[in-house]
Design a protein around this motif. Structure first.
Motif, PDB file in Angstrom:
ATOM      1  N   GLN B   5       0.657  -1.256  -0.119  1.00  0.00           N
ATOM      2  CA  GLN B   5      -0.069  -0.110   0.049  1.00  0.00           C
ATOM      3  C   GLN B   5       1.122   1.262  -0.038  1.00  0.00           C
ATOM      4  OE1 GLN B   5      -2.672  -1.264   3.254  1.00  0.00           O
ATOM      5  NE2 GLN B   5      -4.270  -0.110   2.130  1.00  0.00           N
ATOM      6  N   ARG B   6       1.992   1.325   0.938  1.00  0.00           N
ATOM      7  CA  ARG B   6       2.784   2.206   0.865  1.00  0.00           C
ATOM      8  C   ARG B   6       3.521   2.616  -0.682  1.00  0.00           C
ATOM      9  NH1 ARG B   6       3.814   2.419   6.406  1.00  0.00           N
ATOM     10  NH2 ARG B   6       4.785   0.357   6.215  1.00  0.00           N
ATOM     11  N   SER B   7       3.944   1.722  -1.384  1.00  0.00           N
ATOM     12  CA  SER B   7       4.402   1.600  -2.711  1.00  0.00           C
ATOM     13  C   SER B   7       3.377   2.427  -3.635  1.00  0.00           C
ATOM     14  CB  SER B   7       4.776   0.351  -3.139  1.00  0.00           C
ATOM     15  OG  SER B   7       5.628  -0.556  -2.346  1.00  0.00           O
ATOM     16  N   ILE B   8       2.160   1.795  -3.505  1.00  0.00           N
ATOM     17  CA  ILE B   8       0.896   2.494  -4.363  1.00  0.00           C
ATOM     18  C   ILE B   8       0.621   3.779  -4.013  1.00  0.00           C
ATOM     19  CG2 ILE B   8      -1.476   2.332  -4.654  1.00  0.00           C
ATOM     20  CD1 ILE B   8      -1.292  -0.837  -4.073  1.00  0.00           C
ATOM     21  N   MET B   9       0.798   4.231  -2.876  1.00  0.00           N
ATOM     22  CA  MET B   9       0.491   5.689  -2.417  1.00  0.00           C
ATOM     23  C   MET B   9       1.791   6.516  -3.161  1.00  0.00           C
ATOM     24  SD  MET B   9      -1.250   6.348   1.306  1.00  0.00           S
ATOM     25  CE  MET B   9      -0.426   7.970   1.360  1.00  0.00           C
ATOM     26  N   ARG B  10       3.117   6.008  -2.826  1.00  0.00           N
ATOM     27  CA  ARG B  10       4.125   6.765  -3.252  1.00  0.00           C
ATOM     28  C   ARG B  10       4.004   6.906  -4.908  1.00  0.00           C
ATOM     29  NH1 ARG B  10       7.550   4.709   0.802  1.00  0.00           N
ATOM     30  NH2 ARG B  10       7.961   2.657  -0.570  1.00  0.00           N
ATOM     31  N   ALA B  11       3.714   5.741  -5.522  1.00  0.00           N
ATOM     32  CA  ALA B  11       3.904   5.792  -6.781  1.00  0.00           C
ATOM     33  C   ALA B  11       2.557   6.586  -7.287  1.00  0.00           C
ATOM     34  CB  ALA B  11       3.341   4.447  -7.413  1.00  0.00           C
ATOM     35  N   SER B  12       1.445   6.614  -6.846  1.00  0.00           N
ATOM     36  CA  SER B  12       0.248   7.705  -7.186  1.00  0.00           C
ATOM     37  C   SER B  12       0.729   9.093  -7.042  1.00  0.00           C
ATOM     38  CB  SER B  12      -0.877   7.321  -6.179  1.00  0.00           C
ATOM     39  OG  SER B  12      -1.230   5.825  -6.244  1.00  0.00           O
ATOM     40  N   ALA B  27      -2.754   0.967 -14.331  1.00  0.00           N
ATOM     41  CA  ALA B  27      -1.663   0.260 -14.815  1.00  0.00           C
ATOM     42  C   ALA B  27      -0.424   0.701 -14.674  1.00  0.00           C
ATOM     43  CB  ALA B  27      -1.918  -0.083 -16.418  1.00  0.00           C
ATOM     44  N   GLU B  28      -0.285   2.096 -14.982  1.00  0.00           N
ATOM     45  CA  GLU B  28       0.974   2.878 -14.678  1.00  0.00           C
ATOM     46  C   GLU B  28       1.438   2.853 -13.428  1.00  0.00           C
ATOM     47  OE1 GLU B  28       1.609   6.348 -17.544  1.00  0.00           O
ATOM     48  OE2 GLU B  28      -0.583   6.432 -16.766  1.00  0.00           O
ATOM     49  N   ILE B  29       0.335   3.127 -12.415  1.00  0.00           N
ATOM     50  CA  ILE B  29       0.425   3.369 -10.841  1.00  0.00           C
ATOM     51  C   ILE B  29       1.234   1.865 -10.370  1.00  0.00           C
ATOM     52  CG2 ILE B  29      -0.565   3.407  -8.911  1.00  0.00           C
ATOM     53  CD1 ILE B  29      -2.598   5.441 -10.023  1.00  0.00           C
ATOM     54  N   ALA B  30       0.491   0.739 -11.168  1.00  0.00           N
ATOM     55  CA  ALA B  30       0.916  -0.570 -10.775  1.00  0.00           C
ATOM     56  C   ALA B  30       2.465  -0.829 -11.107  1.00  0.00           C
ATOM     57  CB  ALA B  30       0.083  -1.799 -11.441  1.00  0.00           C
ATOM     58  N   LYS B  31       2.692  -0.386 -12.466  1.00  0.00           N
ATOM     59  CA  LYS B  31       4.207  -0.401 -12.650  1.00  0.00           C
ATOM     60  C   LYS B  31       5.115   0.191 -11.932  1.00  0.00           C
ATOM     61  CE  LYS B  31       6.769  -0.096 -17.055  1.00  0.00           C
ATOM     62  NZ  LYS B  31       7.133   0.535 -18.208  1.00  0.00           N
ATOM     63  N   GLU B  32       4.659   1.405 -11.662  1.00  0.00           N
ATOM     64  CA  GLU B  32       5.748   2.386 -10.880  1.00  0.00           C
ATOM     65  C   GLU B  32       5.896   1.923  -9.488  1.00  0.00           C
ATOM     66  OE1 GLU B  32       7.034   5.371 -11.902  1.00  0.00           O
ATOM     67  OE2 GLU B  32       8.001   5.378 -10.048  1.00  0.00           O
ATOM     68  N   ALA B  33       4.721   1.197  -8.864  1.00  0.00           N
ATOM     69  CA  ALA B  33       4.689   0.693  -7.758  1.00  0.00           C
ATOM     70  C   ALA B  33       5.474  -0.640  -7.549  1.00  0.00           C
ATOM     71  CB  ALA B  33       3.334   0.780  -7.115  1.00  0.00           C
ATOM     72  N   GLY B  34       5.469  -1.431  -8.759  1.00  0.00           N
ATOM     73  CA  GLY B  34       6.112  -2.749  -8.495  1.00  0.00           C
ATOM     74  C   GLY B  34       5.155  -3.839  -8.146  1.00  0.00           C
ATOM     75  N   THR B  39      -3.357  -6.147  -7.511  1.00  0.00           N
ATOM     76  CA  THR B  39      -3.055  -5.693  -5.860  1.00  0.00           C
ATOM     77  C   THR B  39      -3.746  -4.108  -5.946  1.00  0.00           C
ATOM     78  OG1 THR B  39      -0.977  -6.869  -6.288  1.00  0.00           O
ATOM     79  CG2 THR B  39      -1.310  -5.338  -4.415  1.00  0.00           C
ATOM     80  N   ILE B  40      -3.707  -3.345  -6.623  1.00  0.00           N
ATOM     81  CA  ILE B  40      -4.441  -2.121  -6.358  1.00  0.00           C
ATOM     82  C   ILE B  40      -5.791  -2.143  -6.102  1.00  0.00           C
ATOM     83  CG2 ILE B  40      -4.994   0.106  -7.781  1.00  0.00           C
ATOM     84  CD1 ILE B  40      -2.082   0.237  -8.802  1.00  0.00           C
ATOM     85  N   PHE B  41      -6.504  -3.014  -6.911  1.00  0.00           N
ATOM     86  CA  PHE B  41      -7.926  -3.179  -6.807  1.00  0.00           C
ATOM     87  C   PHE B  41      -8.351  -3.881  -5.638  1.00  0.00           C
ATOM     88  CE2 PHE B  41      -7.514  -1.687 -11.167  1.00  0.00           C
ATOM     89  CZ  PHE B  41      -8.669  -0.539 -11.121  1.00  0.00           C
ATOM     90  N   ARG B  42      -7.341  -4.702  -4.779  1.00  0.00           N
ATOM     91  CA  ARG B  42      -7.604  -5.227  -3.774  1.00  0.00           C
ATOM     92  C   ARG B  42      -7.769  -4.481  -2.699  1.00  0.00           C
ATOM     93  NH1 ARG B  42      -3.430  -9.268  -3.148  1.00  0.00           N
ATOM     94  NH2 ARG B  42      -3.772  -9.626  -5.286  1.00  0.00           N
ATOM     95  N   SER B  46     -11.292   2.250  -6.784  1.00  0.00           N
ATOM     96  CA  SER B  46     -11.255   3.045  -7.870  1.00  0.00           C
ATOM     97  C   SER B  46      -9.935   3.973  -7.864  1.00  0.00           C
ATOM     98  CB  SER B  46     -12.257   3.634  -8.539  1.00  0.00           C
ATOM     99  OG  SER B  46     -12.373   4.615  -7.326  1.00  0.00           O
ATOM    100  N   LYS B  47      -9.573   4.367  -9.119  1.00  0.00           N
ATOM    101  CA  LYS B  47      -8.395   5.630  -8.986  1.00  0.00           C
ATOM    102  C   LYS B  47      -8.964   6.600  -7.893  1.00  0.00           C
ATOM    103  CE  LYS B  47      -7.611   7.536 -12.829  1.00  0.00           C
ATOM    104  NZ  LYS B  47      -7.345   8.247 -14.051  1.00  0.00           N
ATOM    105  N   LYS B  48     -10.159   6.957  -8.214  1.00  0.00           N
ATOM    106  CA  LYS B  48     -10.312   8.089  -7.132  1.00  0.00           C
ATOM    107  C   LYS B  48     -10.099   7.653  -5.935  1.00  0.00           C
ATOM    108  CE  LYS B  48     -13.970  11.519  -6.500  1.00  0.00           C
ATOM    109  NZ  LYS B  48     -15.101  12.235  -7.168  1.00  0.00           N
ATOM    110  N   ASP B  49     -10.543   6.367  -5.550  1.00  0.00           N
ATOM    111  CA  ASP B  49     -10.463   6.018  -4.175  1.00  0.00           C
ATOM    112  C   ASP B  49      -9.027   6.154  -3.596  1.00  0.00           C
ATOM    113  OD1 ASP B  49     -11.854   4.958  -1.955  1.00  0.00           O
ATOM    114  OD2 ASP B  49     -10.807   2.929  -2.389  1.00  0.00           O
ATOM    115  N   ILE B  50      -7.962   5.936  -4.583  1.00  0.00           N
ATOM    116  CA  ILE B  50      -6.639   6.202  -4.148  1.00  0.00           C
ATOM    117  C   ILE B  50      -6.268   7.629  -4.041  1.00  0.00           C
ATOM    118  CG2 ILE B  50      -4.065   6.064  -5.064  1.00  0.00           C
ATOM    119  CD1 ILE B  50      -5.108   3.488  -6.925  1.00  0.00           C
TER     120      ILE B  50
END
Lengths: 202, 202
Positions: B5-12, B27-34, B39-42, B46-50
């Protein structure tokens, strides 16, 4: 420009202003404009092309000439006007201009965040030109003893900041508070504070 | 919060700040977050939720407490400080805060254009609270004769406008011009103009 192109531009301005550039699809633009999506691509290579075709004319046709015309007009009448009168005129005029072109201003500000071309166009046409003209006026008023001997860029920043404050309080942060006084009164108070700040004491 | 989750936040934060919310795909957020896109949708519907999960903590954790802490601190030391000292402290502190959180500030401003939730959160936590606290200070200084008997909202607008001018000239319109003086000097000139504008003449 054909009638279809005009419809595409009108639809794009509406959608970009409400949803933003990235959230608006060419399919939606086509629907809003009442044309086929293929028609859009016959006129514009991409959605970004529409943005630049919509925004560039706004910049060139509206913002820059308006600002420069008023500043030039003020330069023509310079001898008769005090700094307080000049600033009051400018604030009045800018608030009207923004009110009358709210959608365009919104698109410009939104997209200036993301597109270097738009930010650069705004900075070079609007900001730098205004700055150069204002600098001359400010320096001549400092020499004449009307303004305090301050760095002219700080005086320019003070004049611009007060205007931004008026726009922000009127349109965004404090609509109700702002509306408690007439716009004319709000401008008068703002100019009074500004002039106490930058003018020489009599 | 998990490491993913921390990686997703940092990437976002990185992508939203550079490309904007709408131009960034999950897709880009996932790639950037590795991480895998699934995993994002778990973690987020949605993107707005992020966006709201990324931005809301920023608002609550950074902006509001920072501003309120400083204003409260100033209220605690109020008796010892002049308005000039208070404003100088605030400007210094705000410029540092923005410098240290440039990406977050960028996202907040960008997305406040499009999302009512974010605009409302900004207005209610940051703007209205600050305004209430500032109003008390301004009115007590008017009563004490330190400030001119102006409407307190106009004084608040003048103080905030000068700060916005500093931020704008430093970060956007006039980086080179701003850098000709030290930040300390720019703040001093700005406070000098402001104080001449709002303070009673000795």
């Amino acid at each position: 420009m054909t009638e279809k192109q005009r419809s595409i531009m009108r639809a794009s301005i509406k959608l970009f202003a409400t949803k933003g550039f990235h959230a608006s699809s060419t399919a939606e633009i086509a629907k809003e404009a009442g044309v086929a999506e293929g028609t859009i691509f016959r006129h514009y290579k991409s959605k970004k092309d529409i943005l630049l075709a919509v925004v560039a004319p706004v910049l060139v046709k509206f913002a820059a000439p308006f600002i420069l015309r008023d500043i030039r007009e003020i330069f023509n009448r310079e001898a008769e006007l005090s700094v307080a009168q000049i600033v009051t005129e400018l604030y009045r005029n800018r608030l009207e201009l923004i009110e009358a072109n709210e959608k365009h201003v919104r698109i410009l500000l939104q997209e200036a965040f993301f597109h270097d071309e738009i930010r650069e166009a705004l900075l070079s046409t609007v900001f730098r030109e205004t700055r150069t003209l204002a600098d001359q006026l400010i320096n001549s008023r400092i020499e004449a003893g009307e303004l305090r001997p301050l760095p002219s860029e700080a005086v320019f920043r003070a004049i611009l900041s007060s205007l931004i404050g008026l726009v922000l309080f009127k349109h965004v942060t404090d609509r109700d508070g702002f509306a408690k006084r007439t716009e004319e009164e709000q401008i008068a108070i703002t100019v009074d504070i500004l002039l106490h700040g930058i003018a020489n004491r009599p």
